[in-house]
Write an enzyme that holds these catalytic residues in place. Structure first.
Site, PDB file in Angstrom:
ATOM      1  N   GLU A  33       5.065 -16.677 -24.768  1.00  0.00           N
ATOM      2  CA  GLU A  33       4.980 -16.858 -23.371  1.00  0.00           C
ATOM      3  C   GLU A  33       4.929 -14.928 -22.775  1.00  0.00           C
ATOM      4  OE1 GLU A  33       7.743 -18.076 -20.541  1.00  0.00           O
ATOM      5  OE2 GLU A  33       6.332 -17.468 -19.042  1.00  0.00           O
ATOM      6  N   ARG A 260      17.838 -19.534 -33.230  1.00  0.00           N
ATOM      7  CA  ARG A 260      17.532 -18.627 -32.670  1.00  0.00           C
ATOM      8  C   ARG A 260      17.988 -17.479 -32.834  1.00  0.00           C
ATOM      9  NH1 ARG A 260      16.296 -18.734 -27.674  1.00  0.00           N
ATOM     10  NH2 ARG A 260      16.264 -16.453 -27.649  1.00  0.00           N
ATOM     11  N   LYS A 270      14.128 -12.124 -22.589  1.00  0.00           N
ATOM     12  CA  LYS A 270      12.951 -11.100 -21.996  1.00  0.00           C
ATOM     13  C   LYS A 270      13.680 -10.594 -21.096  1.00  0.00           C
ATOM     14  CE  LYS A 270       9.986 -14.034 -24.057  1.00  0.00           C
ATOM     15  NZ  LYS A 270       8.849 -13.815 -23.617  1.00  0.00           N
TER      16      LYS A 270
HETATM   17  P1  ATP Z   1      13.868 -15.627 -24.583  1.00  0.00           P
HETATM   18  O1  ATP Z   1      14.764 -15.831 -24.455  1.00  0.00           O
HETATM   19  O2  ATP Z   1      13.821 -13.964 -24.920  1.00  0.00           O
HETATM   20  O3  ATP Z   1      12.670 -15.386 -23.489  1.00  0.00           O
HETATM   21  P2  ATP Z   1      11.423 -17.041 -25.084  1.00  0.00           P
HETATM   22  O4  ATP Z   1      12.027 -18.323 -26.028  1.00  0.00           O
HETATM   23  O5  ATP Z   1      11.191 -17.410 -23.690  1.00  0.00           O
HETATM   24  O6  ATP Z   1      12.437 -15.480 -25.450  1.00  0.00           O
HETATM   25  P3  ATP Z   1       8.862 -17.531 -25.707  1.00  0.00           P
HETATM   26  O7  ATP Z   1       7.918 -16.243 -25.477  1.00  0.00           O
HETATM   27  O8  ATP Z   1       8.615 -18.330 -25.327  1.00  0.00           O
HETATM   28  O9  ATP Z   1      10.006 -16.544 -25.584  1.00  0.00           O
HETATM   29  O10 ATP Z   1       8.867 -17.344 -27.017  1.00  0.00           O
HETATM   30  C1  ATP Z   1       7.947 -17.446 -28.530  1.00  0.00           C
HETATM   31  C2  ATP Z   1       8.225 -18.577 -29.288  1.00  0.00           C
HETATM   32  O11 ATP Z   1       9.605 -17.030 -30.504  1.00  0.00           O
HETATM   33  C3  ATP Z   1       9.031 -19.364 -29.341  1.00  0.00           C
HETATM   34  O12 ATP Z   1       8.605 -20.107 -30.518  1.00  0.00           O
HETATM   35  C4  ATP Z   1      10.424 -18.694 -29.514  1.00  0.00           C
HETATM   36  O13 ATP Z   1      11.181 -20.397 -29.669  1.00  0.00           O
HETATM   37  C5  ATP Z   1      10.896 -17.926 -30.932  1.00  0.00           C
HETATM   38  N1  ATP Z   1      11.895 -17.047 -30.125  1.00  0.00           N
HETATM   39  C6  ATP Z   1      12.129 -16.391 -29.148  1.00  0.00           C
HETATM   40  N2  ATP Z   1      13.130 -15.826 -29.136  1.00  0.00           N
HETATM   41  C7  ATP Z   1      13.536 -16.117 -30.159  1.00  0.00           C
HETATM   42  C8  ATP Z   1      14.660 -15.692 -31.629  1.00  0.00           C
HETATM   43  N3  ATP Z   1      16.031 -14.868 -30.699  1.00  0.00           N
HETATM   44  N4  ATP Z   1      15.333 -15.861 -32.111  1.00  0.00           N
HETATM   45  C9  ATP Z   1      14.156 -16.343 -33.665  1.00  0.00           C
HETATM   46  N5  ATP Z   1      13.155 -16.440 -32.418  1.00  0.00           N
HETATM   47  C10 ATP Z   1      12.680 -16.564 -31.357  1.00  0.00           C
HETATM   48 MG    MG Z   2      10.031 -19.730 -23.855  1.00  0.00          MG
END
Ligand code: ATP
Ligand code: MG
Length: 554
Positions: A33, A260, A270
């Protein structure tokens, strides 16, 4: 001979799918995102998705999951693309660059399909009412009066929603599934909401936006993604993912979940990282202390070492906390192989070599003992040099192999010197050492008759180049920041950055480039910071030579 590594559970699934003929080839996606910069957790996901495709001859799409107009921005889109390319050391890593927002019309049509099938309805309830009617995990929800609206009425209302007839929050579209489901996410989840907001790509075309659960799986399906890999918190969303595919009769992408990445002394969200930037606890998203890919890059971490780290931690099915030192270990291992050795004195003590009468001499020093093709560089030597203040002790204990009165040391790539005299100022502080050198002891000559144990780094006073050095430490003092009580910002390490305004480097550092990595001998690994200019050279410490943290802080 390469070591056979055992397959992770996702590789096992992929191999089975290929072997059974279920898929001829695989298509994965990385779906960020664009509401922040990528962090090391995302690196894990990138390595996994792109790694699978590479290993099995498939492909990976980069898909921006841009369904929330309020928090998203093109600055983030650009940084994400840059970071993925850098991390994978590949200018064209993805098969296609796609945006969920490009599917808004199609996703809208999917919603219309559901309405026509009697599987979605417009609900006028307030969000509070919806929450109350939803029940609790132990108590079923209730069906409200809007649930039985006719298909015609729903179609007319949903069109009016799209046409901007209602204000934010006045109505929502919900999937009609089961208000008594044990899975709360199946209790008629909201699939569309009204939001009069400007979108960074679709502008003001839309005032209704699909929710995550009605956008993500649909986007996967539109692209024919075979393996849609996400993190464990999406396990309860999987029934909805499958429900949509079944009811809409669209391409059956499959969702798989892995743990994760969480790391000690870091935050991996984020939202929290944005707070650190906005409240100026760090200078920017790419501040070298940040766990972002751009921060690590600026700090001097290499893409190879980040990939090695992601490989080492593997793909787990259960949440765990990975030690930050493991990442540093991977960085050190790689930098040891590639870093150019240089000499820099952080805290200078002047040494005058009283019997040196050659003026200046250009000595050769190897760039990297780990690399036979690393070559040598010129290092000027002269009568006056700087050594490190703490490489001298006036009253030295036994087994002190550095410089002390009457004691000898080798100067790296130069000569053996002996300390003859200690000069102090009026306050009694040591300001200079007078030493003599052994002219036959030039580096490379046979000095087997002389017993010298210590080797010191040094720079010529006349040719020393002043540089600014930025020393970084953990951003947080708490091992498990997310689990610690209270506001995470209470655990910020006040000593995470130490700036040495002037250190003295050998002249070859003037030629250092942003991409190069250096080992300042006996000091650590360093790289040029992006703020560095020819008039003011700035170096970041990437990592110390050894893991000192463990000893000092535990
Ligand atoms: P955040 O918790 O940092 O906001 P998010 O999941 O909302 O992370 P996205 O931009 O939606 O952020 O993530 C993009 C991809 O990266 C998704 O497939 C998500 O599952 C993966 N991802 C995000 N954080 C992690 C993590 N800590 N470990 C592994 N994969 C991750
Ligand atoms: Mg997300």
């Amino acid at each position: 001979m390469s070591e056979e590594k055992s397959l992770n559970f996702i590789e096992e699934i992929v191999e089975a799918d290929l072997a059974s003929g279920k898929h001829k080839t695989i298509l994965t996606r990385f779906p960020p995102e664009p509401n922040g910069y990528l962090h090391i957790g995302h690196a894990k996901s990138i390595c996994l998705n792109f790694g699978l495709a590479k290993k099995y001859g498939g492909a990976t799409n980069l898909r921006f999951d841009d369904t929330n107009p309020v928090t998203e921005d093109t600055e983030y889109v650009d940084s994400i693309k840059e970071d993925v390319k850098w991390l994978l050391s590949n200018e064209n890593p993805w098969a296609q660059e796609l945006y969920a927002s490009d599917y808004f019309e199609q996703i809208y049509q999917f919603a219309v399909d559901l309405i026509k099938k009697g599987l979605a309805y417009v609900d006028d309830s307030t969000s509070e009412e919806i929450a109350t009617q939803k029940g609790t995990p132990t108590q079923p929800g209730i069906n409200n009066q809007y649930r039985d609206r006719s298909v015609e009425e729903n179609l007319q209302l949903f069109t009016a929603m799209r046409d901007g007839k209602y204000k934010d929050g006045e109505k929502v579209l919900r999937a009609k599934i089961d208000m008594a489901s044990t899975n709360m996410l199946l209790r008629d989840p909201i699939i569309y909401r009204i939001k009069h907001a400007h979108h960074h790509r679709t502008g003001d075309n839309w005032c209704i936006y699909p929710m995550y659960d009605f956008a993500h799986g649909q986007s996967d399906s539109i692209e024919n993604i075979t393996h849609s890999i996400c993190t464990l918190e999406f396990i309860p969303h999987r029934p909805m993912y499958d429900w949509c595919i079944e009811k809409l009769e669209i391409y059956p992408s499959k969702q798989y979940e892995f743990a994760r990445l969480n790391m000690t002394y870091s935050v991996m969200s984020k939202r929290k990282l944005l707070q650190l930037v906005n409240e100026q606890h760090v200078s920017s998203w790419d501040d070298p202390r940040m766990p972002t890919i751009s921060g690590m890059r600026r700090r001097g971490f290499t893409p190879e070492s980040l990939r090695e780290f992601c490989d080492k931690i593997g793909v787990a099915k259960r949440e765990n906390l990975i030690d930050f030192s493991l990442l540093e270990f991977c960085v050190r291992e790689h930098l040891n192989k590639i870093a150019q050795r240089r000499m820099v004195v952080f805290d200078p003590l002047k040494v005058v070599i009283t019997n040196y009468e050659l003026g200046e001499e250009i000595l050769l020093s190897e760039n990297n003992p780990e690399d036979e093709n690393g070559g040598e560089r010129n290092v000027p030597f002269s009568k006056e040099i700087y050594i490190e203040k703490d490489d001298f002790m006036e009253v030295a204990p036994k087994k002190y192999f550095r410089l002390a009165p009457g004691q000898m040391v080798r100067l790296k790539s130069a000569y053996i010197i002996k300390c003859d005299e200690v000069i102090k100022n009026a306050e009694g502080n040591i300001v200079q050492l007078n030493c003599s050198y052994i002219s036959e002891s030039k580096s490379g000559s046979d000095t087997s008759g002389i017993n010298v144990k210590g080797t010191l780094h040094w720079v010529s006073v006349a040719k020393a180049v002043p540089i600014e050095v930025r020393l970084y430490d953990r951003l947080f003092t708490e091992e498990n920041v997310a689990a610690a009580e209270g506001d995470f910002k209470g655990y910020i390490n006040p000593d995470s950055l130490t700036v040495l305004p002037i250190a003295y480097g050998e002249p070859s550092l003037k030629e250092a480039t942003l991409e190069e990595r250096h080992q300042f001998i006996r000091k650590g690994y360093f790289c040029v910071d992006k703020e560095s200019t020819p008039d003011k050279l700035i170096f970041n410490r990437t990592v110390t030579l050894k893991d000192t943290w463990a000893k000092v802080n535990r």
